[in-house]
Write an enzyme that holds these catalytic residues in place. Structure first.
Site, PDB file in Angstrom:
ATOM      1  N   LYS A 144      10.066  38.039  74.748  1.00 25.94           N
ATOM      2  CA  LYS A 144       9.908  38.501  73.368  1.00 25.94           C
ATOM      3  C   LYS A 144      11.193  39.122  72.814  1.00 25.94           C
ATOM      4  O   LYS A 144      11.642  38.743  71.727  1.00 25.94           O
ATOM      5  CB  LYS A 144       8.735  39.478  73.260  1.00 25.94           C
ATOM      6  CG  LYS A 144       7.375  38.819  73.380  1.00 25.94           C
ATOM      7  CD  LYS A 144       6.260  39.845  73.253  1.00 25.94           C
ATOM      8  CE  LYS A 144       4.899  39.207  73.435  1.00 25.94           C
ATOM      9  NZ  LYS A 144       3.816  40.229  73.370  1.00 25.94           N
ATOM     10  N   ILE A 156      20.238  49.144  71.505  1.00 26.55           N
ATOM     11  CA  ILE A 156      20.361  49.163  70.050  1.00 26.55           C
ATOM     12  C   ILE A 156      19.296  48.301  69.374  1.00 26.55           C
ATOM     13  O   ILE A 156      19.434  47.921  68.209  1.00 26.55           O
ATOM     14  CB  ILE A 156      21.768  48.725  69.606  1.00 26.55           C
ATOM     15  CG1 ILE A 156      22.048  47.271  70.017  1.00 26.55           C
ATOM     16  CG2 ILE A 156      22.821  49.640  70.175  1.00 26.55           C
ATOM     17  CD1 ILE A 156      23.334  46.718  69.421  1.00 26.55           C
ATOM     18  N   LYS A 213      22.079  35.487  81.227  1.00 22.08           N
ATOM     19  CA  LYS A 213      23.301  35.510  80.431  1.00 22.08           C
ATOM     20  C   LYS A 213      22.984  36.069  79.041  1.00 22.08           C
ATOM     21  O   LYS A 213      21.842  36.105  78.613  1.00 22.08           O
ATOM     22  CB  LYS A 213      23.891  34.103  80.313  1.00 22.08           C
ATOM     23  CG  LYS A 213      24.192  33.467  81.661  1.00 22.08           C
ATOM     24  CD  LYS A 213      24.953  32.146  81.534  1.00 22.08           C
ATOM     25  CE  LYS A 213      24.080  30.996  81.119  1.00 22.08           C
ATOM     26  NZ  LYS A 213      24.771  29.678  81.230  1.00 22.08           N
ATOM     27  N   GLY A 214      24.001  36.517  78.320  1.00 22.56           N
ATOM     28  CA  GLY A 214      23.795  37.184  77.041  1.00 22.56           C
ATOM     29  C   GLY A 214      23.327  36.248  75.943  1.00 22.56           C
ATOM     30  O   GLY A 214      23.583  35.049  75.962  1.00 22.56           O
ATOM     31  N   THR A 263      18.057  45.602  71.205  1.00 16.56           N
ATOM     32  CA  THR A 263      18.208  44.294  71.850  1.00 16.56           C
ATOM     33  C   THR A 263      17.205  44.072  72.978  1.00 16.56           C
ATOM     34  O   THR A 263      17.134  42.977  73.531  1.00 16.56           O
ATOM     35  CB  THR A 263      19.629  44.146  72.404  1.00 16.56           C
ATOM     36  OG1 THR A 263      19.922  45.279  73.223  1.00 16.56           O
ATOM     37  CG2 THR A 263      20.650  44.085  71.283  1.00 16.56           C
ATOM     38  N   GLU A 301      25.230  37.449  70.739  1.00 18.84           N
ATOM     39  CA  GLU A 301      26.241  36.836  69.880  1.00 18.84           C
ATOM     40  C   GLU A 301      25.938  35.368  69.599  1.00 18.84           C
ATOM     41  O   GLU A 301      26.028  34.893  68.474  1.00 18.84           O
ATOM     42  CB  GLU A 301      27.637  36.933  70.521  1.00 18.84           C
ATOM     43  CG  GLU A 301      27.963  38.226  71.218  1.00 18.84           C
ATOM     44  CD  GLU A 301      28.060  39.412  70.294  1.00 18.84           C
ATOM     45  OE1 GLU A 301      28.302  39.225  69.087  1.00 18.84           O
ATOM     46  OE2 GLU A 301      27.879  40.536  70.784  1.00 18.84           O
TER      47      GLU A 301
END
Length: 737
Positions: A631, A465, A699-700, A467, A703
């Site tokens: 980036k 999306i 890791k994400g 990301t 959020e």
């Protein structure tokens, strides 16, 4: 399907995004841009009241418009199996059954749908639909409604409130946050095409094609494998694309009714009502500490708005259990029904809202203690173990984040006394806050097709999306195999590809990491098997022993054992190689706690005569494990910070308290941060691999980049002005009062 060519080398930037050329040249198609033969258009008619019952609908004038094919209402709608009973509706988790009720629950609720040959015909006819109602009183103002809703315990209480009743330092304050909308550039749209009685093709704006498949299969009671979903390119989601909304179901109903492909795209005002939003919230935080700044206890209460027909609980108090050592903790929550559409997850849901109150309260406590707010946090971080479940963290570098961020912002220049730094009519201040999010991982599958010339196409149903998932998959495939990046292509966003979860909750990269690693191992193992027919040394080779190149494979521990791809293809009479593998979380999830974190630092200038807030500099340091693609990762963080600026200073949904409709429900009336509002943003990463989260150690970041940004801004405004503002957004009028 979206096949991204990776020969994407702009001047001076050799490592562009895999989808970059397709996007900037317009070759990439978004949901509403597909053209199908014999396609027609559908437009929703929204209710003009916020609560009540439909008494009658008059369609005569609308039907006279040339090009109108049909008009669907609750009186003539095609039956939808999943809406037939309350039990079935609950099982679909869809919410309000579209066109299956005469009740009105919010303004602009779809009550009719015009289907016509052209969008212009459908829009004009929709304006001619006449409806009479029996209106009921509507409640749309969260601030007047929340007080009457009782709180309920949330989660397990730790210790007791009595244990810190006499704490030397206590802050007890209330905090408010206005509702805000996702506002992605691309409106939600669906093209629906029935190719058989129970076979369906959808082009949909979504963050998860498999979720659309699953949800539509339940609603229309057709086999999931009979539903084909395309979502190759998505123009922003921020959580709005994690659900199936009325545009999807409406387009499918319309296509069934007229037996033709139908496109339904929401307007910008409809986006404000029909695709969710971050709900308004009230919070109370009471926090106590000893004279040395050691936290003794916390009470966190939160209420958020929801719709009259769905109970959306945002989980505002969850973050209180994550970041700091609180031996004594109590949390309570409640939801407040309103005559508005249903809220949904919006970037950093729950934790972003909760962090505003908690991080503001900690900042207030630091001034009461006359203690540096960075030092106060460092003293109380839960670094080694999750304070809720006591599991050891797989990795947690939030302390390094805040230490590094303080250096980058020039924290030593900050003054503890509010209002101490002045330049003419400007007051200058510094603020800090932290954020944390669980580092989740889901099940995912990936496939690879390899051609004779060495070209590898890595495939998954997951949607990128914006990301950077596709670029990260390319980087991972390069790392896991050794194949040059220019030989690796990516295919995403189609339901026939290997299954994967939705792009949300900061789990996309982590989930795909395991799948890409697994499929790369399968490919290497298969190539070794084929190579063994040429060179027996490969007979017992393990994936870790194999290194790929553009022309062949090598055995890492044996010299001069190169086998060319051309020989492998010829010897084994291959057309291509197709492999697939799946991966998911394992026993490590029971053994460890997983988190990602950020430290936000903000420098603001506040104009004493106009109340204008100018964010001069923003610094964010993130612990996201291994940074697979720097980036896109930095883009994630900087974009999140711009969202945090909007939350702190300008974003707010206004509802007319008398009529119930939304005011300023477009990009002219709804204010959010744009380029002119964005400061110098400096992003840095700890970039230490997590040893247990997944094969890449990543890791994400999606959020956690926004969690803590808004309170850092509010705290900086206090440091600049001495005015503690606990009601978001902080607009100039509030500063000047």
């Amino acid at each position: 399907m979206g096949l991204f060519n990776t020969k994407n080398k702009a001047a001076g930037k050799p490592n562009g995004r895999v989808e970059g050329i397709a996007k900037v040249t317009g070759a990439g198609k978004y949901a509403a841009e597909y053209k199908l033969d014999n396609m027609c258009h559908a437009v929703f008619v929204g209710s003009s009241i916020a609560a009540g019952t439909i008494k009658s609908i008059h369609l005569d004038h609308a039907k006279q418009v040339e090009g109108v094919l049909d008009i669907i209402t609750h009186l003539n709608r095609p039956a939808v199996a999943g809406f037939a009973t309350e039990a079935k509706l609950k099982d679909t988790r869809f919410g309000l059954p579209l066109f299956h009720t005469d009740k009105v629950y919010f303004s602009n609720q779809p009550i009719a749908m015009v289907i016509a040959e052209t969008l212009e015909d459908a829009s004009y006819a929709a304006s001619l639909v006449e409806v009479t109602y029996e209106a009921s009183p509507a409640t749309v103002d969260f601030k007047t409604a929340y007080a009457a809703v009782p709180l309920k315990p949330q989660g397990r209480e730790r210790g007791s409130m009595d244990a810190w009743a006499n704490a030397p330092a206590v802050i007890d304050q209330e905090y408010h946050m206005a509702a805000e909308v996702h506002s992605p550039m691309e409106m939600h749209a669906t093209i629906a095409h029935w190719t058989g009685d129970d076979k369906l093709v959808l082009y949909d704006k979504t963050q998860g094609v498999v979720n659309v498949q699953r949800t539509i299969a339940k609603i229309f009671e057709i086999p999931q494998e009979n539903i084909e979903v395309f979502s190759e390119f998505v123009g922003g989601g921020f959580g709005s694309g994690l659900r199936v909304w009325t545009n999807g179901v409406g387009a499918i109903m319309a296509a069934k009714q007229v037996k033709r492909p139908v496109k339904l795209m929401l307007t910008r005002p409809q986006m404000f009502s029909l695709t969710g939003y971050r709900p308004a919230a009230w919070q109370r935080v009471k926090i106590g500490a000893d004279k040395d700044g050691r936290f003794l206890g916390i009470l966190h209460q939160g209420k958020n708005g929801t719709s009259m027909f769905e109970q959306f609980q945002e989980g505002i108090t969850a973050i209180t259990r994550m970041v700091y050592n609180f031996d004594n903790l109590k949390a309570e929550q409640a939801i407040v029904p309103l005559n508005l559409g249903t809220p949904t997850w919006m970037r950093g849901p729950g934790d972003c809202t909760g962090a505003f109150a908690v991080e503001s309260a900690i900042d207030e406590l630091s001034y009461q203690l006359n203690m540096d707010p960075v030092a106060l946090r460092l003293k109380n971080f839960a670094i080694t173990h999750d304070p809720e479940n006591k599991k050891p963290y797989s990795s947690n570098f939030i302390d390094e984040c805040i230490t590094k961020g303080a250096e980058m912002i020039g924290w030593k220049q900050r003054k503890q006394q509010p209002g101490a730094i002045t330049e003419g009519d400007w007051k200058i201040g510094y603020g800090v806050a932290v954020g944390m999010w669980g580092a989740g991982r889901g099940n995912a599958s990936a496939g690879i097709t390899m051609e004779k010339d060495g070209t590898m196409t890595v495939k998954t149903a997951m949607t990128d999306i914006g990301t950077g998932t596709g670029t990260s998959m390319q980087n991972m495939a390069h790392t896991f195999t050794g194949m040059p990046k220019e030989k690796i292509k990516i295919e995403l966003g189609h339901s026939t590809l290997p299954t994967a979860g939705s792009q949300g909750g900061s789990t996309g990269m982590s989930s795909m990491s395991g799948a890409v690693a697994a499929v790369c191992d399968v490919l290497k193992q298969q190539l070794a098997g084929y190579a063994a027919a040429i060179n027996p040394v490969y007979k017992d080779a393990k994936p870790a022993d194999i290194l790929l190149s553009a022309t062949g494979i090598s055995y890492k521990t044996a010299k001069n054992e190169f086998v060319s791809l051309a020989d492998i293809w010829q010897k084994n009479n291959l057309a291509n190689i197709e492999v697939k593998a799946s991966s998911g979380p394992g026993a490590e999830r029971q053994q460890y706690a997983f988190c990602c974190s950020t430290a936000h630092f903000i420098k603001v200038r506040v104009h004493t005569k106009t109340g204008k807030v100018k964010i001069e500099k923003a610094v964010c340091v993130a612990d996201g494990g291994t940074i697979v693609s720097e980036k896109p990762a930095a883009n994630q963080i900087s974009g999140a910070i711009v969202g945090g600026i909007g939350m702190a200073l300008m974003e707010e949904i206004h509802a007319d308290h008398r009529l119930g409709n939304l005011v300023g429900n477009d990009f002219a009336g709804y204010h959010f941060a744009v380029n002119a509002d964005a400061p110098i943003i400096e992003v840095a990463f700890i970039n230490k691999p997590d040893p247990y989260v997944n094969p890449s150690g990543a890791k994400g970041l999606g959020e956690v980049g926004i969690i803590g940004c808004a309170p850092a801004i509010a705290n900086a405004i206090y440091n600049a002005t001495g005015k503690r503002l606990r009601d978001l957004p902080i607009t100039p009028d509030k500063i000047l009062v």
